[in-house]
Design a protein around this motif. Structure first.
Motif, PDB file in Angstrom:
ATOM      1  N   PHE A  13       0.838  -1.194   0.000  1.00  0.00           N
ATOM      2  CA  PHE A  13       0.000   0.000   0.000  1.00  0.00           C
ATOM      3  C   PHE A  13       0.876   1.248   0.000  1.00  0.00           C
ATOM      4  CE2 PHE A  13      -2.670   3.055   2.560  1.00  0.00           C
ATOM      5  CZ  PHE A  13      -3.621   3.278   1.573  1.00  0.00           C
ATOM      6  N   ALA A  14       0.702   2.092  -1.026  1.00  0.00           N
ATOM      7  CA  ALA A  14       1.565   3.271  -1.172  1.00  0.00           C
ATOM      8  C   ALA A  14       0.718   4.537  -1.251  1.00  0.00           C
ATOM      9  CB  ALA A  14       2.455   3.132  -2.404  1.00  0.00           C
ATOM     10  N   SER A  20      -8.188   7.551   2.648  1.00  0.00           N
ATOM     11  CA  SER A  20      -8.367   7.933   1.250  1.00  0.00           C
ATOM     12  C   SER A  20      -9.149   6.861   0.503  1.00  0.00           C
ATOM     13  CB  SER A  20      -6.999   8.110   0.591  1.00  0.00           C
ATOM     14  OG  SER A  20      -6.308   6.857   0.602  1.00  0.00           O
ATOM     15  N   PHE A  21      -9.484   7.154  -0.770  1.00  0.00           N
ATOM     16  CA  PHE A  21     -10.155   6.127  -1.568  1.00  0.00           C
ATOM     17  C   PHE A  21      -9.217   4.960  -1.834  1.00  0.00           C
ATOM     18  CE2 PHE A  21     -11.967   4.257  -5.466  1.00  0.00           C
ATOM     19  CZ  PHE A  21     -13.241   3.994  -4.981  1.00  0.00           C
ATOM     20  N   ASN A  22      -7.931   5.235  -1.971  1.00  0.00           N
ATOM     21  CA  ASN A  22      -6.955   4.146  -2.056  1.00  0.00           C
ATOM     22  C   ASN A  22      -7.059   3.260  -0.815  1.00  0.00           C
ATOM     23  OD1 ASN A  22      -4.563   3.958  -4.200  1.00  0.00           O
ATOM     24  ND2 ASN A  22      -5.314   6.055  -4.146  1.00  0.00           N
ATOM     25  N   ASP A  44       2.376  -1.319   4.525  1.00  0.00           N
ATOM     26  CA  ASP A  44       1.904   0.067   4.439  1.00  0.00           C
ATOM     27  C   ASP A  44       3.145   0.958   4.438  1.00  0.00           C
ATOM     28  OD1 ASP A  44       0.869   2.613   4.832  1.00  0.00           O
ATOM     29  OD2 ASP A  44      -0.749   1.908   6.134  1.00  0.00           O
ATOM     30  N   LEU A  45       3.604   1.317   3.255  1.00  0.00           N
ATOM     31  CA  LEU A  45       4.933   1.917   3.119  1.00  0.00           C
ATOM     32  C   LEU A  45       5.069   3.245   3.854  1.00  0.00           C
ATOM     33  CD1 LEU A  45       5.812   1.084  -0.595  1.00  0.00           C
ATOM     34  CD2 LEU A  45       6.140  -0.274   1.475  1.00  0.00           C
ATOM     35  N   ALA A 114       7.015   7.806  -5.512  1.00  0.00           N
ATOM     36  CA  ALA A 114       8.451   7.586  -5.279  1.00  0.00           C
ATOM     37  C   ALA A 114       8.709   6.519  -4.226  1.00  0.00           C
ATOM     38  CB  ALA A 114       9.111   8.908  -4.859  1.00  0.00           C
ATOM     39  N   ILE A 115       7.850   6.453  -3.208  1.00  0.00           N
ATOM     40  CA  ILE A 115       8.089   5.483  -2.139  1.00  0.00           C
ATOM     41  C   ILE A 115       7.935   4.049  -2.643  1.00  0.00           C
ATOM     42  CG2 ILE A 115       5.708   5.352  -1.239  1.00  0.00           C
ATOM     43  CD1 ILE A 115       7.011   5.520   1.601  1.00  0.00           C
ATOM     44  N   LEU A 116       7.024   3.834  -3.606  1.00  0.00           N
ATOM     45  CA  LEU A 116       6.865   2.501  -4.190  1.00  0.00           C
ATOM     46  C   LEU A 116       7.984   2.205  -5.172  1.00  0.00           C
ATOM     47  CD1 LEU A 116       5.348  -0.120  -4.511  1.00  0.00           C
ATOM     48  CD2 LEU A 116       3.781   1.027  -6.095  1.00  0.00           C
TER      49      LEU A 116
END
Length: 225
Positions: A13-14, A20-22, A44-45, A114-116
């Motif tokens: 999860f990023a 959020s909707f994500n 959960d990054l 970027a985190i993903l």
């Protein structure tokens, strides 16, 4: 006795906010898959404060070549000698346990956050996720080609929720319903057809005529804001 129909799912999860909707899509996936008897593990990054930068800190112990740092080579050796940083090792272990990996993220500039991208850079290292010397896929293109297929994933079509900030609530609810419906039979889906490196002429990188159309195959679930 283990039930072969029960699978283990890793959901990467990023998104910065679980509300959020994500986050709603993530929760829908977790609830649906668990209701079907599958187990789900979440990376959960943002909550983990996952470090996206690939640096010397990813290697525990002395470097192979301290004078000229080569991240790919040092990472490969670190994996082989069990000298990776603990956060990378933990994510690698999660991948080893997974039968299905879902990448849940918002679309940033036609790509992943970027985190993903940092997760891909650091976790999917040579010798663990792929063998550079014997890779059998074309190392080019977006996530499906140059990342997932190269690392041996069977790649499923992405689930895209378009314009979630612009659409009305009934449309967002339909997105959730469609995602839950798809998850009911996710393990029986046919993977995408992607070319292998052996399908190409190594000099021109053009497809061999006899391999003009061939078949290959994880799922990236992205939310298009």
């Amino acid at each position: 006795m283990c039930d072969p129909s029960q699978k283990h799912v890793l959901l990467v999860f990023a998104h910065q906010d679980g509300k959020s909707f994500n986050g709603a899509l993530k929760d829908a996936a977790i609830d649906t898959l668990r209701s079907l008897g599958h187990s789900v593990e979440v990376s959960d990054l943002y909550s983990q404060q996952f470090e996206p930068r690939a640096t010397k800190n990813d290697i525990r112990g002395p470097l192979q070549d301290p004078d000229l740092f080569n991240y790919s080579e040092e990472g490969r050796l670190a994996y082989r000698h069990n000298c990776q940083s603990l956060d990378i090792a933990n994510e690698s272990d999660k991948l080893k346990r997974a039968d299905l990996v879902i990448f849940q993220f918002p679309l940033y500039w036609s790509s992943v956050p970027a985190i993903l991208k940092g997760w891909f850079d650091r976790v999917l290292c040579d010798s663990f996720a792929f063998d550079f010397e014997s890779q059998n896929v074309l190392d080019q293109g977006f996530m499906k080609y140059g990342t997932l297929r190269m690392c041996g994933f069977d790649v499923l079509p992405p689930q895209i929720s378009y314009g979630t900030k612009l659409v009305e609530e009934p449309t967002r609810q339909q997105y959730l319903k469609d995602w839950k419906c798809r998850l009911q039979n996710i393990f029986s889906e046919e993977p995408l057809s992607l070319p292998k490196l052996s399908d190409f002429d190594h000099k021109s990188l053009m497809l061999h005529e006899e391999n003009g159309k061939k078949r290959v195959s994880s799922i990236g679930h992205r939310n298009n804001p």
